[in-house]
Design a protein around this motif. Structure first.
Motif, PDB file in Angstrom:
ATOM      1  N   ILE A 150     -11.320  26.573  -1.940  1.00  9.38           N
ATOM      2  CA  ILE A 150     -10.097  25.880  -1.466  1.00  9.38           C
ATOM      3  C   ILE A 150     -10.272  25.486  -0.206  1.00  9.38           C
ATOM      4  CG2 ILE A 150      -8.208  25.366  -2.338  1.00  9.38           C
ATOM      5  CD1 ILE A 150      -8.048  27.321  -4.342  1.00  9.38           C
ATOM      6  N   PRO A 151     -10.251  25.810   0.774  1.00 13.05           N
ATOM      7  CA  PRO A 151     -10.070  25.021   2.025  1.00 13.05           C
ATOM      8  C   PRO A 151     -11.505  24.841   2.911  1.00 13.05           C
ATOM      9  CG  PRO A 151      -9.855  28.032   2.148  1.00 13.05           C
ATOM     10  CD  PRO A 151      -9.621  27.811   0.856  1.00 13.05           C
ATOM     11  N   ALA A 152     -12.237  25.131   2.431  1.00 11.86           N
ATOM     12  CA  ALA A 152     -13.674  24.017   2.702  1.00 11.86           C
ATOM     13  C   ALA A 152     -13.455  23.137   2.193  1.00 11.86           C
ATOM     14  CB  ALA A 152     -14.446  25.428   2.428  1.00 11.86           C
ATOM     15  N   PHE A 153     -13.670  23.286   0.574  1.00 12.84           N
ATOM     16  CA  PHE A 153     -13.337  21.825   0.169  1.00 12.84           C
ATOM     17  C   PHE A 153     -12.298  20.855   1.044  1.00 12.84           C
ATOM     18  CE2 PHE A 153     -12.114  18.509  -3.029  1.00 12.84           C
ATOM     19  CZ  PHE A 153     -13.348  17.904  -2.990  1.00 12.84           C
ATOM     20  N   GLY A 154     -10.949  21.200   1.214  1.00 11.79           N
ATOM     21  CA  GLY A 154     -10.114  20.376   1.776  1.00 11.79           C
ATOM     22  C   GLY A 154     -10.544  19.855   3.004  1.00 11.79           C
ATOM     23  N   LEU A 155     -10.912  21.061   4.489  1.00 14.80           N
ATOM     24  CA  LEU A 155     -12.130  20.622   5.408  1.00 14.80           C
ATOM     25  C   LEU A 155     -13.253  19.494   5.380  1.00 14.80           C
ATOM     26  CD1 LEU A 155     -12.247  24.218   7.123  1.00 14.80           C
ATOM     27  CD2 LEU A 155     -10.556  22.572   7.707  1.00 14.80           C
ATOM     28  N   TYR A 156     -14.372  19.196   4.150  1.00 14.97           N
ATOM     29  CA  TYR A 156     -14.499  18.870   3.482  1.00 14.97           C
ATOM     30  C   TYR A 156     -14.028  17.055   3.610  1.00 14.97           C
ATOM     31  CZ  TYR A 156     -18.395  15.870   0.976  1.00 14.97           C
ATOM     32  OH  TYR A 156     -18.804  15.250   0.644  1.00 14.97           O
ATOM     33  N   GLN A 157     -12.674  16.838   3.121  1.00 15.61           N
ATOM     34  CA  GLN A 157     -12.699  15.999   2.302  1.00 15.61           C
ATOM     35  C   GLN A 157     -11.493  15.636   4.074  1.00 15.61           C
ATOM     36  OE1 GLN A 157     -13.465  14.783   0.174  1.00 15.61           O
ATOM     37  NE2 GLN A 157     -11.602  14.621  -1.597  1.00 15.61           N
ATOM     38  N   ILE A 158     -11.572  16.111   4.694  1.00 15.66           N
ATOM     39  CA  ILE A 158     -10.567  16.006   6.181  1.00 15.66           C
ATOM     40  C   ILE A 158     -11.137  15.591   7.332  1.00 15.66           C
ATOM     41  CG2 ILE A 158      -9.604  16.601   8.291  1.00 15.66           C
ATOM     42  CD1 ILE A 158      -7.473  18.417   6.361  1.00 15.66           C
ATOM     43  N   PHE A 159     -12.675  15.792   6.648  1.00 17.27           N
ATOM     44  CA  PHE A 159     -13.105  15.546   8.223  1.00 17.27           C
ATOM     45  C   PHE A 159     -14.231  13.835   7.626  1.00 17.27           C
ATOM     46  CE2 PHE A 159     -18.404  15.528   9.378  1.00 17.27           C
ATOM     47  CZ  PHE A 159     -18.174  15.589  10.354  1.00 17.27           C
ATOM     48  N   GLY A 160     -14.315  14.106   5.937  1.00 13.49           N
ATOM     49  CA  GLY A 160     -14.627  12.768   5.960  1.00 13.49           C
ATOM     50  C   GLY A 160     -14.145  11.847   5.594  1.00 13.49           C
ATOM     51  N   ILE A 161     -12.454  11.763   6.147  1.00 14.68           N
ATOM     52  CA  ILE A 161     -11.806  10.793   5.502  1.00 14.68           C
ATOM     53  C   ILE A 161     -11.798  10.537   7.452  1.00 14.68           C
ATOM     54  CG2 ILE A 161      -9.288  10.711   6.308  1.00 14.68           C
ATOM     55  CD1 ILE A 161      -8.652  11.920   3.796  1.00 14.68           C
ATOM     56  N   GLY A 162     -11.259  11.534   8.169  1.00 15.04           N
ATOM     57  CA  GLY A 162     -11.631  11.206  10.089  1.00 15.04           C
ATOM     58  C   GLY A 162     -13.139  10.596  10.770  1.00 15.04           C
ATOM     59  N   LYS A 163     -13.865  11.024  10.194  1.00 14.58           N
ATOM     60  CA  LYS A 163     -15.835  10.264   9.550  1.00 14.58           C
ATOM     61  C   LYS A 163     -15.463   8.957   9.595  1.00 14.58           C
ATOM     62  CE  LYS A 163     -20.080  11.256   9.295  1.00 14.58           C
ATOM     63  NZ  LYS A 163     -21.562  10.948   8.136  1.00 14.58           N
ATOM     64  N   GLU A 164     -14.458   8.838   8.072  1.00 13.65           N
ATOM     65  CA  GLU A 164     -14.454   7.023   8.722  1.00 13.65           C
ATOM     66  C   GLU A 164     -13.662   6.183   9.287  1.00 13.65           C
ATOM     67  OE1 GLU A 164     -13.136   6.712   3.938  1.00 13.65           O
ATOM     68  OE2 GLU A 164     -14.790   7.511   3.411  1.00 13.65           O
ATOM     69  N   PHE A 165     -12.755   6.881   9.597  1.00 12.07           N
ATOM     70  CA  PHE A 165     -11.233   6.739  10.816  1.00 12.07           C
ATOM     71  C   PHE A 165     -12.163   6.586  11.864  1.00 12.07           C
ATOM     72  CE2 PHE A 165      -8.377   7.542  14.227  1.00 12.07           C
ATOM     73  CZ  PHE A 165      -7.908   5.761  13.455  1.00 12.07           C
ATOM     74  N   LEU A 166     -13.207   7.284  12.711  1.00 11.40           N
ATOM     75  CA  LEU A 166     -13.934   7.286  13.597  1.00 11.40           C
ATOM     76  C   LEU A 166     -14.888   6.195  13.552  1.00 11.40           C
ATOM     77  CD1 LEU A 166     -14.706  10.760  14.574  1.00 11.40           C
ATOM     78  CD2 LEU A 166     -12.289   9.446  15.615  1.00 11.40           C
ATOM     79  N   SER A 167     -15.680   5.747  12.652  1.00 10.01           N
ATOM     80  CA  SER A 167     -16.246   5.003  12.494  1.00 10.01           C
ATOM     81  C   SER A 167     -16.136   3.227  11.674  1.00 10.01           C
ATOM     82  CB  SER A 167     -17.395   5.690  11.779  1.00 10.01           C
ATOM     83  OG  SER A 167     -16.959   5.703  10.207  1.00 10.01           O
ATOM     84  N   GLY A 168     -14.275   3.122  11.370  1.00  8.11           N
ATOM     85  CA  GLY A 168     -14.498   2.249  11.443  1.00  8.11           C
ATOM     86  C   GLY A 168     -14.407   1.175  11.679  1.00  8.11           C
TER      87      GLY A 168
END
Length: 172
Positions: A122-140
């Motif tokens: 559960i927290p691993a998936f949450g971190l994965y989702q946050i990392f994905g959103i952060g990655k999109e934000f940084l490469s926006g």
């Protein structure tokens, strides 16, 4: 016939919440009966904590889903909205996943305590989702320039098409 869709969703949500409640009650009953009756000699305070943790992990998502599924009525008692569609993704799907993972952990922890590590999903998936959103934000900025090129080409094509002479048939 008015609000037929809302009535259908209300009934579907009621059935769905009833099914989730039966799953939760069944898993708790099996855990308590098997752990306390058959394995009572190995039942210790850690198992009580496990029962409390799994109960909380059932209670919180179930309450949130119940709020989402609750239909809305007008002041005169007429059904306005049948509640949230439980078959959609997003937060609703994540809450279901927590309930299903909890039932898996609770039932398999009867066999071995090592199944509690499954909760790390559960927290691993949450971190994965946050990392994905952060990655999109940084490469926006890169994506915006790509989209700008696409948008620019599309706009130029539309302008070119609009500037062509149009032939209109006249009436005689």
């Amino acid at each position: 016939m008015a609000n037929q869709g809302a009535k259908k969703r209300r009934d579907e949500n009621k059935k769905h919440m009833s099914k989730l409640f039966r799953i939760i009650a069944g898993c708790n009953a099996i855990y308590v009966m098997v752990r306390m009756l058959f394995f009572h000699s190995t039942f210790n305070w850690l198992h009580w904590i496990g029962l409390i943790v799994t109960s909380a992990c059932y209670f919180l998502p179930y309450q949130q889903l119940a709020k989402m599924a609750k239909p809305a009525y007008s002041d005169d008692g007429e059904l306005i909205d049948g509640g949230y569609d439980m078959s959609t993704g997003g937060v609703c799907s994540y809450l279901h996943d927590v309930i299903y993972i909890t039932s898996f952990v609770q039932l398999t922890s009867i066999y071995s305590g090592k199944f509690w590590y499954t909760y790390l999903v559960i927290p691993a998936f949450g971190l994965y989702q946050i990392f994905g959103i952060g990655k999109e934000f940084l490469s926006g900025s890169e994506r915006e320039s790509e989209e700008d090129d696409k948008t620019r080409k599309k706009r130029q094509k539309m302008e070119k098409r609009a500037s062509r002479p149009k032939f209109v048939k006249g009436h005689r």
